[in-house]
Write a protein that holds these residues in place. Sequence first.
Motif, PDB file in Angstrom:
ATOM      1  N   ILE A 158       0.787  -1.415  -0.003  1.00 27.20           N
ATOM      2  CA  ILE A 158      -0.051  -0.298  -0.285  1.00 27.20           C
ATOM      3  C   ILE A 158       0.716   1.102   0.297  1.00 27.20           C
ATOM      4  CG2 ILE A 158      -1.574   1.111   1.493  1.00 27.20           C
ATOM      5  CD1 ILE A 158      -2.653  -1.287   2.563  1.00 27.20           C
ATOM      6  N   LEU A 159       1.802   0.663   0.945  1.00 29.46           N
ATOM      7  CA  LEU A 159       2.971   2.552   0.576  1.00 29.46           C
ATOM      8  C   LEU A 159       3.587   2.878  -0.813  1.00 29.46           C
ATOM      9  CD1 LEU A 159       5.008   2.462   4.381  1.00 29.46           C
ATOM     10  CD2 LEU A 159       3.295   4.205   3.575  1.00 29.46           C
ATOM     11  N   PHE A 160       4.036   1.876  -0.691  1.00 30.56           N
ATOM     12  CA  PHE A 160       4.500   1.644  -2.400  1.00 30.56           C
ATOM     13  C   PHE A 160       3.283   2.179  -3.805  1.00 30.56           C
ATOM     14  CE2 PHE A 160       5.866  -0.106  -6.739  1.00 30.56           C
ATOM     15  CZ  PHE A 160       7.240   0.115  -6.595  1.00 30.56           C
ATOM     16  N   LEU A 161       2.773   2.021  -3.509  1.00 33.42           N
ATOM     17  CA  LEU A 161       1.090   2.242  -4.864  1.00 33.42           C
ATOM     18  C   LEU A 161       0.902   3.416  -3.666  1.00 33.42           C
ATOM     19  CD1 LEU A 161      -1.398  -0.374  -5.171  1.00 33.42           C
ATOM     20  CD2 LEU A 161       0.623   0.093  -6.217  1.00 33.42           C
ATOM     21  N   PHE A 162       1.041   4.180  -3.173  1.00 31.00           N
ATOM     22  CA  PHE A 162       0.687   5.947  -2.007  1.00 31.00           C
ATOM     23  C   PHE A 162       2.095   6.468  -3.231  1.00 31.00           C
ATOM     24  CE2 PHE A 162       2.017   8.735   1.215  1.00 31.00           C
ATOM     25  CZ  PHE A 162       0.130   9.066   0.746  1.00 31.00           C
ATOM     26  N   ALA A 163       3.316   6.001  -2.772  1.00 29.11           N
ATOM     27  CA  ALA A 163       4.543   6.237  -3.596  1.00 29.11           C
ATOM     28  C   ALA A 163       4.234   6.359  -4.917  1.00 29.11           C
ATOM     29  CB  ALA A 163       5.636   5.732  -2.595  1.00 29.11           C
ATOM     30  N   LEU A 164       3.314   5.403  -5.660  1.00 29.84           N
ATOM     31  CA  LEU A 164       4.113   5.967  -7.069  1.00 29.84           C
ATOM     32  C   LEU A 164       2.572   6.993  -7.740  1.00 29.84           C
ATOM     33  CD1 LEU A 164       3.205   2.167  -8.216  1.00 29.84           C
ATOM     34  CD2 LEU A 164       5.248   3.236  -8.467  1.00 29.84           C
ATOM     35  N   MET A 214       2.360   9.258  -5.974  1.00 29.48           N
ATOM     36  CA  MET A 214       3.065  10.899  -5.165  1.00 29.48           C
ATOM     37  C   MET A 214       4.299  11.105  -6.525  1.00 29.48           C
ATOM     38  SD  MET A 214       4.322  10.651  -1.061  1.00 29.48           S
ATOM     39  CE  MET A 214       5.069  11.535  -1.252  1.00 29.48           C
ATOM     40  N   ILE A 215       4.361   9.597  -7.339  1.00 32.89           N
ATOM     41  CA  ILE A 215       5.938  10.170  -8.232  1.00 32.89           C
ATOM     42  C   ILE A 215       4.617  10.473  -9.333  1.00 32.89           C
ATOM     43  CG2 ILE A 215       7.247   9.043  -9.754  1.00 32.89           C
ATOM     44  CD1 ILE A 215       8.181   7.513  -6.970  1.00 32.89           C
ATOM     45  N   PHE A 216       3.714   9.832  -9.973  1.00 30.92           N
ATOM     46  CA  PHE A 216       3.062   9.742 -11.189  1.00 30.92           C
ATOM     47  C   PHE A 216       1.967  10.431 -11.389  1.00 30.92           C
ATOM     48  CE2 PHE A 216       5.597   5.537 -11.587  1.00 30.92           C
ATOM     49  CZ  PHE A 216       6.829   6.224 -12.557  1.00 30.92           C
ATOM     50  N   GLY A 217       1.223  10.452  -9.721  1.00 32.20           N
ATOM     51  CA  GLY A 217      -0.767  11.089 -10.163  1.00 32.20           C
ATOM     52  C   GLY A 217       0.173  12.921  -9.595  1.00 32.20           C
ATOM     53  N   GLU A 218      -1.117  13.168  -9.188  1.00 32.79           N
ATOM     54  CA  GLU A 218      -1.059  14.472  -8.754  1.00 32.79           C
ATOM     55  C   GLU A 218      -0.679  14.831  -7.720  1.00 32.79           C
ATOM     56  OE1 GLU A 218      -5.623  15.315  -8.360  1.00 32.79           O
ATOM     57  OE2 GLU A 218      -5.656  15.981 -10.578  1.00 32.79           O
ATOM     58  N   SER A 219      -0.182  15.502  -7.599  1.00 30.51           N
ATOM     59  CA  SER A 219       0.644  15.262  -6.306  1.00 30.51           C
ATOM     60  C   SER A 219       0.464  15.399  -4.882  1.00 30.51           C
ATOM     61  CB  SER A 219       1.946  16.819  -6.213  1.00 30.51           C
ATOM     62  OG  SER A 219       1.538  17.802  -6.236  1.00 30.51           O
ATOM     63  N   SER A 241       7.553  16.944  -3.297  1.00 26.34           N
ATOM     64  CA  SER A 241       5.933  15.814  -2.928  1.00 26.34           C
ATOM     65  C   SER A 241       6.890  14.636  -3.934  1.00 26.34           C
ATOM     66  CB  SER A 241       4.800  15.815  -3.404  1.00 26.34           C
ATOM     67  OG  SER A 241       4.167  15.075  -3.168  1.00 26.34           O
ATOM     68  N   ARG A 242       7.299  14.776  -5.236  1.00 28.80           N
ATOM     69  CA  ARG A 242       7.633  13.470  -5.884  1.00 28.80           C
ATOM     70  C   ARG A 242       8.335  13.026  -5.689  1.00 28.80           C
ATOM     71  NH1 ARG A 242       3.559  13.716 -10.032  1.00 28.80           N
ATOM     72  NH2 ARG A 242       3.253  16.161 -10.267  1.00 28.80           N
ATOM     73  N   GLY A 271       8.093  10.372  -2.511  1.00 32.10           N
ATOM     74  CA  GLY A 271       7.812   9.693  -3.346  1.00 32.10           C
ATOM     75  C   GLY A 271       8.384   8.030  -3.677  1.00 32.10           C
ATOM     76  N   LEU A 272       9.856   8.888  -4.323  1.00 34.31           N
ATOM     77  CA  LEU A 272      10.644   8.009  -4.881  1.00 34.31           C
ATOM     78  C   LEU A 272      11.200   6.971  -3.761  1.00 34.31           C
ATOM     79  CD1 LEU A 272      12.084   6.918  -6.939  1.00 34.31           C
ATOM     80  CD2 LEU A 272      14.213   8.367  -7.092  1.00 34.31           C
ATOM     81  N   ILE A 273      11.998   8.109  -2.850  1.00 36.65           N
ATOM     82  CA  ILE A 273      12.255   7.702  -1.399  1.00 36.65           C
ATOM     83  C   ILE A 273      11.231   6.400  -0.829  1.00 36.65           C
ATOM     84  CG2 ILE A 273      13.347   8.773   0.878  1.00 36.65           C
ATOM     85  CD1 ILE A 273      14.445  10.415  -0.495  1.00 36.65           C
ATOM     86  N   LEU A 274      10.067   7.214  -0.560  1.00 36.37           N
ATOM     87  CA  LEU A 274       8.966   6.004   0.376  1.00 36.37           C
ATOM     88  C   LEU A 274       8.890   4.338  -0.784  1.00 36.37           C
ATOM     89  CD1 LEU A 274       6.719   5.738   1.519  1.00 36.37           C
ATOM     90  CD2 LEU A 274       5.202   7.347   0.558  1.00 36.37           C
ATOM     91  N   ALA A 275       9.137   4.922  -1.656  1.00 32.88           N
ATOM     92  CA  ALA A 275       8.619   3.566  -3.328  1.00 32.88           C
ATOM     93  C   ALA A 275      10.269   2.767  -2.703  1.00 32.88           C
ATOM     94  CB  ALA A 275       8.781   3.684  -4.382  1.00 32.88           C
ATOM     95  N   ALA A 276      10.779   3.171  -2.012  1.00 31.12           N
ATOM     96  CA  ALA A 276      12.437   2.399  -1.888  1.00 31.12           C
ATOM     97  C   ALA A 276      12.195   1.732  -0.343  1.00 31.12           C
ATOM     98  CB  ALA A 276      13.325   2.702  -2.182  1.00 31.12           C
ATOM     99  N   ALA A 277      11.709   2.819   0.173  1.00 26.15           N
ATOM    100  CA  ALA A 277      11.402   2.400   1.601  1.00 26.15           C
ATOM    101  C   ALA A 277      10.182   1.115   2.230  1.00 26.15           C
ATOM    102  CB  ALA A 277      11.160   3.472   2.854  1.00 26.15           C
TER     103      ALA A 277
END
Length: 202
Positions: free
Chosen positions: A79-85, A87-92, A177-178, A181-187
């Motif tokens: 879920i956190l990964f999807l949330f991060a995505l 942040m990266i690709f969707g609306e900030s 924010s983006r 999001g990249l850092i969060l995706a790794a975590a």
Amino acid sequence: MIDFLAVFIVFFAVIDPIGTVPVFIAVTRGYDVKAKRKIALISSGVAALILLFFVIAGELILTHLAIPLSAFQISGGIILFLFALSMIFGESKPEEETKLVEKYHETAIFPLAVPSIAGPGAMLAAVLMTENAKLDLWQQAQTAGVMLGVVFLAFLLMLMAGGIHRIIGNAGASVISRVMGLILAAAATSNTLAGITAYFNL
């Protein structure tokens, strides 16, 4: 002793205090300085209480429901990964939550306390970062302290919202924010892999 920098980065990514600034400006448009300070204080206080609830009771609730933490770690990481995505690709964060302001006129609670500061990602992180099996009480208290520090940072940035927004603008907040999001995706990936390892006893 916890890794304070790593914990800070995770909570900074999920709470995103800088992304809260445009949301705060939008939701407090038309309020005087005193009212804005009160809204900032209430929203950060409510968010802190919500996140502390998940630190204290999150794992207890999972135990009561007979859900192993490793399973929650896997699902939470996904879920956190999807949330991060998003942040990266969707609306900030500022773009998405400013739209919420246009639809609703609540101030301190919605959308500031929830979901701008204490969003789903922050709630999940509060549980995952204070796992009883890995951290003793003192380490959990340190983690909670770092989390509250990030919330306090969000409070300070809301107080300085006007000046910050003039410097970075919505575009700057969107870029930050983006990156978060990249850092969060790794975590999130790390959490998922740790959960899979624990669940299958690898």
